[in-house]
Design a protein around this motif. Structure first.
Motif, PDB file in Angstrom:
ATOM      1  N   HIS A   2       0.810  -1.221   0.000  1.00 40.41           N
ATOM      2  CA  HIS A   2       0.000   0.000   0.000  1.00 40.41           C
ATOM      3  C   HIS A   2       0.838   1.262   0.000  1.00 40.41           C
ATOM      4  CE1 HIS A   2      -0.210   1.272   4.435  1.00 40.41           C
ATOM      5  NE2 HIS A   2       0.788   0.452   4.307  1.00 40.41           N
ATOM      6  N   GLU A   3       2.157   1.110   0.228  1.00 42.42           N
ATOM      7  CA  GLU A   3       3.023   2.281   0.130  1.00 42.42           C
ATOM      8  C   GLU A   3       2.942   2.902  -1.267  1.00 42.42           C
ATOM      9  OE1 GLU A   3       3.836  -0.412   1.761  1.00 42.42           O
ATOM     10  OE2 GLU A   3       4.447   0.272   3.752  1.00 42.42           O
ATOM     11  N   SER A   5       0.312   3.074  -3.264  1.00 39.23           N
ATOM     12  CA  SER A   5      -0.866   3.931  -3.425  1.00 39.23           C
ATOM     13  C   SER A   5      -0.745   5.197  -2.570  1.00 39.23           C
ATOM     14  CB  SER A   5      -2.154   3.164  -3.112  1.00 39.23           C
ATOM     15  OG  SER A   5      -2.118   2.675  -1.805  1.00 39.23           O
ATOM     16  N   LEU A   6      -0.074   5.078  -1.426  1.00 39.71           N
ATOM     17  CA  LEU A   6       0.199   6.282  -0.635  1.00 39.71           C
ATOM     18  C   LEU A   6       1.073   7.246  -1.418  1.00 39.71           C
ATOM     19  CD1 LEU A   6       1.009   4.763   2.865  1.00 39.71           C
ATOM     20  CD2 LEU A   6      -0.961   6.174   2.275  1.00 39.71           C
ATOM     21  N   MET A   7       2.049   6.666  -2.108  1.00 44.32           N
ATOM     22  CA  MET A   7       2.963   7.487  -2.889  1.00 44.32           C
ATOM     23  C   MET A   7       2.237   8.175  -4.041  1.00 44.32           C
ATOM     24  SD  MET A   7       5.882   8.740  -3.171  1.00 44.32           S
ATOM     25  CE  MET A   7       6.779   7.833  -1.905  1.00 44.32           C
ATOM     26  N   VAL A   8       1.296   7.451  -4.665  1.00 47.87           N
ATOM     27  CA  VAL A   8       0.532   8.038  -5.768  1.00 47.87           C
ATOM     28  C   VAL A   8      -0.251   9.258  -5.276  1.00 47.87           C
ATOM     29  CG1 VAL A   8      -1.407   7.657  -7.352  1.00 47.87           C
ATOM     30  CG2 VAL A   8       0.413   5.954  -7.166  1.00 47.87           C
ATOM     31  N   SER A   9      -0.905   9.137  -4.099  1.00 46.52           N
ATOM     32  CA  SER A   9      -1.661  10.296  -3.629  1.00 46.52           C
ATOM     33  C   SER A   9      -0.745  11.427  -3.168  1.00 46.52           C
ATOM     34  CB  SER A   9      -2.671   9.939  -2.529  1.00 46.52           C
ATOM     35  OG  SER A   9      -2.301   8.791  -1.843  1.00 46.52           O
ATOM     36  N   MET A  10       0.431  11.048  -2.652  1.00 48.10           N
ATOM     37  CA  MET A  10       1.361  12.090  -2.266  1.00 48.10           C
ATOM     38  C   MET A  10       1.867  12.864  -3.489  1.00 48.10           C
ATOM     39  SD  MET A  10       4.714  11.636   0.076  1.00 48.10           S
ATOM     40  CE  MET A  10       5.900  11.684  -1.245  1.00 48.10           C
ATOM     41  N   LEU A  11       2.120  12.118  -4.566  1.00 47.88           N
ATOM     42  CA  LEU A  11       2.587  12.767  -5.793  1.00 47.88           C
ATOM     43  C   LEU A  11       1.530  13.691  -6.382  1.00 47.88           C
ATOM     44  CD1 LEU A  11       4.681  10.175  -7.770  1.00 47.88           C
ATOM     45  CD2 LEU A  11       5.320  12.519  -7.201  1.00 47.88           C
ATOM     46  N   PHE A  46      11.346   2.818  -1.895  1.00 47.32           N
ATOM     47  CA  PHE A  46      11.246   2.098  -3.158  1.00 47.32           C
ATOM     48  C   PHE A  46      10.112   2.678  -4.003  1.00 47.32           C
ATOM     49  CE2 PHE A  46       9.404  -1.342  -5.683  1.00 47.32           C
ATOM     50  CZ  PHE A  46      10.518  -1.767  -6.393  1.00 47.32           C
ATOM     51  N   ALA A  47       8.963   2.901  -3.373  1.00 51.32           N
ATOM     52  CA  ALA A  47       7.809   3.452  -4.083  1.00 51.32           C
ATOM     53  C   ALA A  47       8.118   4.849  -4.607  1.00 51.32           C
ATOM     54  CB  ALA A  47       6.593   3.489  -3.155  1.00 51.32           C
ATOM     55  N   PHE A  48       8.900   5.597  -3.847  1.00 48.60           N
ATOM     56  CA  PHE A  48       9.246   6.958  -4.255  1.00 48.60           C
ATOM     57  C   PHE A  48      10.097   6.937  -5.526  1.00 48.60           C
ATOM     58  CE2 PHE A  48      11.898  10.801  -4.054  1.00 48.60           C
ATOM     59  CZ  PHE A  48      10.929  11.769  -3.886  1.00 48.60           C
ATOM     60  N   GLU A  49      11.106   6.068  -5.532  1.00 51.18           N
ATOM     61  CA  GLU A  49      11.981   6.007  -6.702  1.00 51.18           C
ATOM     62  C   GLU A  49      11.225   5.575  -7.942  1.00 51.18           C
ATOM     63  OE1 GLU A  49      15.740   4.230  -6.260  1.00 51.18           O
ATOM     64  OE2 GLU A  49      16.251   5.607  -4.625  1.00 51.18           O
ATOM     65  N   ALA A  50      10.358   4.586  -7.781  1.00 54.20           N
ATOM     66  CA  ALA A  50       9.592   4.100  -8.927  1.00 54.20           C
ATOM     67  C   ALA A  50       8.497   5.094  -9.313  1.00 54.20           C
ATOM     68  CB  ALA A  50       8.969   2.741  -8.595  1.00 54.20           C
ATOM     69  N   GLY A  51       7.830   5.652  -8.310  1.00 55.65           N
ATOM     70  CA  GLY A  51       6.652   6.486  -8.557  1.00 55.65           C
ATOM     71  C   GLY A  51       6.956   7.874  -9.078  1.00 55.65           C
ATOM     72  N   THR A  52       8.175   8.369  -8.831  1.00 57.01           N
ATOM     73  CA  THR A  52       8.462   9.738  -9.243  1.00 57.01           C
ATOM     74  C   THR A  52       9.050   9.841 -10.652  1.00 57.01           C
ATOM     75  OG1 THR A  52      10.590   9.557  -8.113  1.00 57.01           O
ATOM     76  CG2 THR A  52       8.798  10.686  -6.921  1.00 57.01           C
ATOM     77  N   LEU A  53       9.317   8.705 -11.292  1.00 54.43           N
ATOM     78  CA  LEU A  53       9.827   8.754 -12.666  1.00 54.43           C
ATOM     79  C   LEU A  53       8.847   9.533 -13.542  1.00 54.43           C
ATOM     80  CD1 LEU A  53      11.086   5.073 -13.151  1.00 54.43           C
ATOM     81  CD2 LEU A  53      12.488   7.129 -12.782  1.00 54.43           C
ATOM     82  N   ASP A  54       9.382  10.423 -14.398  1.00 56.31           N
ATOM     83  CA  ASP A  54       8.552  11.264 -15.269  1.00 56.31           C
ATOM     84  C   ASP A  54       7.613  12.194 -14.506  1.00 56.31           C
ATOM     85  OD1 ASP A  54       9.626  10.242 -17.650  1.00 56.31           O
ATOM     86  OD2 ASP A  54       8.312   8.491 -17.523  1.00 56.31           O
ATOM     87  N   SER A  55       7.932  12.508 -13.276  1.00 52.84           N
ATOM     88  CA  SER A  55       7.121  13.484 -12.543  1.00 52.84           C
ATOM     89  C   SER A  55       8.014  14.672 -12.184  1.00 52.84           C
ATOM     90  CB  SER A  55       6.546  12.874 -11.266  1.00 52.84           C
ATOM     91  OG  SER A  55       7.542  12.851 -10.259  1.00 52.84           O
ATOM     92  N   VAL A  56       7.417  15.697 -11.558  1.00 57.66           N
ATOM     93  CA  VAL A  56       8.229  16.851 -11.152  1.00 57.66           C
ATOM     94  C   VAL A  56       9.248  16.472 -10.089  1.00 57.66           C
ATOM     95  CG1 VAL A  56       6.552  18.676 -11.673  1.00 57.66           C
ATOM     96  CG2 VAL A  56       6.478  17.529  -9.452  1.00 57.66           C
TER      97      VAL A  56
END
Ligand SMILES: [Zn+2]
Length: 113
Positions: A2-3, A5-11, A46-56
């Motif tokens: 669930h980290e 999905s938390l990361m997605v909402s944080m982004l 881990f979620a941060f590194e994967a989730g922030t690709l192509d984001s600000v």
């Protein structure tokens, strides 16, 4: 995990702020994670590194500050650190106690360009 999905909402929050405040890049994100929030800091990294690709926030540094759990006893009013839910009060044995800190995850600050 669930980290993620938390990361997605944080982004989403970060991208919203980027739009509102007009910054294009986030260089550092400081995140506060309560010890009792049920969030694993390593999984969050881990979620941060994967989730922030192509984001600000791509390539941004992630700082995680862990806050300790704290409870207040409804019976005697003692406030003390706790690590698990339903830990009985050290003074009078009352359980459950009221958890007053360490349950939340929030963005503390963003460093931006
Ligand atoms: Zn007590």
């Amino acid at each position: 995990m669930h980290e993620m999905s938390l990361m997605v909402s944080m982004l989403e929050i970060i991208e919203d702020q980027a739009r509102q405040e007009g910054f294009r890049r986030v260089t550092r994100v400081t995140l506060e994670i309560g010890q009792m929030a049920g969030v694993d800091p390593e999984a969050m990294r881990f979620a941060f590194e994967a989730g922030t690709l192509d984001s600000v926030a791509e390539g941004a540094e992630l700082i995680i500050e862990e806050t300790l759990g704290r409870a207040r006893c409804p019976a005697c009013g003692l406030e003390a650190p706790v690590e698990v839910f339903y830990e009985p009060c050290a003074a009078c044995g009352q359980a459950p106690q009221e958890i007053i800190a360490g349950r939340a995850m929030r963005i503390v600050s963003l460093d931006v360009d």
